[in-house]
Design an enzyme around this catalytic site. Sequence first.
Site: not given
Ligand code: AGP
Length: 606
Positions: A2, A27, A75, A99-100, A478, A482, A485, A501, A601
């Site tokens: 958050c 966030r 969030w 936040n937490g 990776e 992308k 998400e 397999h 984020k």
């Molecule tokens: C990346 O596109 C994602 N949003 C997510 O996997 C991110 O890399 C992951 O949460 C780790 O975040 P950080 O690098 O801030 O630890």
Amino acid sequence: MCGIIGYTGAEEAENIIVDALEVLEYRGYDSAGIAVCEADGGIEVRKCAGRVKDLRSLCQGKRSRGTCGIGHTRWATHGGVSDANAHPHKFENVAVVHNGIIENYRDLIRRYHLEDRLQSQTDSEVAAAVLAHFYNGDPLAAIRKAVLKLKGTFALSILFEDIPGVIFAVRNVSPIVIARAREGSMLASDVTVLGQYAKEYFVLPEFYVAVLKKEDIELYDMSGEAAAPEWLTVNWDVDRSSKGGYPFYMEKEIMEQPQVIKETIMPRIREGIPDLSADGIPDSLLLECKRICLVACGTAMHAGLVGKALMQSLVRIHMDVELASEFMYSDAIVDEETLVIAISQSGETIDTLEAVKHAKKNGARTLAVVNVRGASVARVSDYVIYTNAGPEIAVASTKAYTTQLAVLYLLIGRMAYIRGSFGEKEAREFAKELTRVPDVMQQVLDRREEIHYIARSILNARDVFMIGRGLDYSILLEGSLKLKEISYIHSEAYASGELKHGTIALITEDTPVVAVVTQSKVQSKEFSNIKEVQSRGAGVILFMKETFSLEREAVWDSIFKLPAMEDGFMVMPASAALQLLAYYVSLDKGLDVDKPRNLAKVVTVE
Ligand code: AGP
């Protein structure tokens, strides 16, 4: 997970807080709210499910003139998305944004007989109630007593109705940064927003209480002793936190990669050799470790996979890559001879933070690769190398990933050199190829419209398979994340040798397959695996190193030839291409590229 903000000063708080929440929205963005100390002594709370823009409309209906307030963009973790569950939460004469996660909130409900007194289903309102329970006119005493009852993570920003104009803050794990700004004092979840108002800030130490007033900021430890903040300098200029004319932060951040990779690499190449001394990384740390374990999450973990492949092939040292969320439970072999590398853009991912603490408990020395200065993972690690990516606002990580790779290349180059795998000549050649990365990536970015055209072929796909071997497989893990998400298309990356397999059963007529072929030693096998899916009707989009030759008879949906680098560096141009592919699919689907559904984020819950 958050975003929290607080301001007290000479100016009206409402606009400052709502503007700041818009910056913090990455966030978390399912609801938002603000609480302001009103001139009549009360605290006015306005909050709603929805985005910050909905909160702004709500506020316009009833402007507040108060000069002290707190705000929150959420969030959801405990309690669904609703007006009632939005923050701030006011309980009796205490208002809180949080936040937490308060893990023992149910016990607290029972212990303080809150069952019929709560307005929401959140753990955060319980924190407000516990503060109110202990408050009898002494805010510091109430905060000290209350936090001792809370189990879990919290960044709390607090208003007491009978102490107008003053904001209190306390944290455990979840971040809070504080600065003098706008003729007053400000706090926020991270420095991305403070950087617009202040050049100096400090990270609130865990279990210290900050008292923000218009004229100054006080800091106290849990015994009530005054303490002095450790001031830091904001290490990026403000206009890099705006969109710079792009429709989404993600496009801006993709396009910034050549520059920020250069800024990450160049200060760490001395006389043509990778050199980490300026970061305080002693060669002894890199010489003495017998094995390496890398812990990270998501994209950062994918960077680690690339690091593992290159570390093992060039340095010939054993390296594990562990999902940080699994690390504490996997009985990983970690001891005094292990170097644990933690990669984290935000430096606040709690899985990674807890993994570092776990590694240290087992005697390992720890090295963090972090983008945000002063972040928790950096502070808890023995050593840190900062990526110079600047603020990364889009939830989908791009420039943070490639600058993490840049740091790993530097680390690998340094280790290969001092451990004798590289002579001086090889070390210079390696460093020279690394310095070519920005220009080569720029060549891919300059051709982004070609990739935009390719993206249209998978716009309406339900499933997309991505296949490659070795480093190409790591690149595609990776690339697949992308796409998933930000476009919500189900995509899976497979080691192409593994297809036969089982997974190839899913390949039918016109199934979209993205293939990456950049590694000389496996290219022939990769082309054979591609033929296997083509013979079952798959439509293949191929990203290949431009120097490889193509078999004429094959039928391709699209081919994108990647500018050539040494095989080990092809991750960089290939990643830029796959970032653009995902971006354009999401853009053309009309989605909110920067703020994908269900995501945030920074993940500060385990
Ligand atoms: C990346 O596109 C994602 N949003 C997510 O996997 C991110 O890399 C992951 O949460 C780790 O975040 P950080 O690098 O801030 O630890």
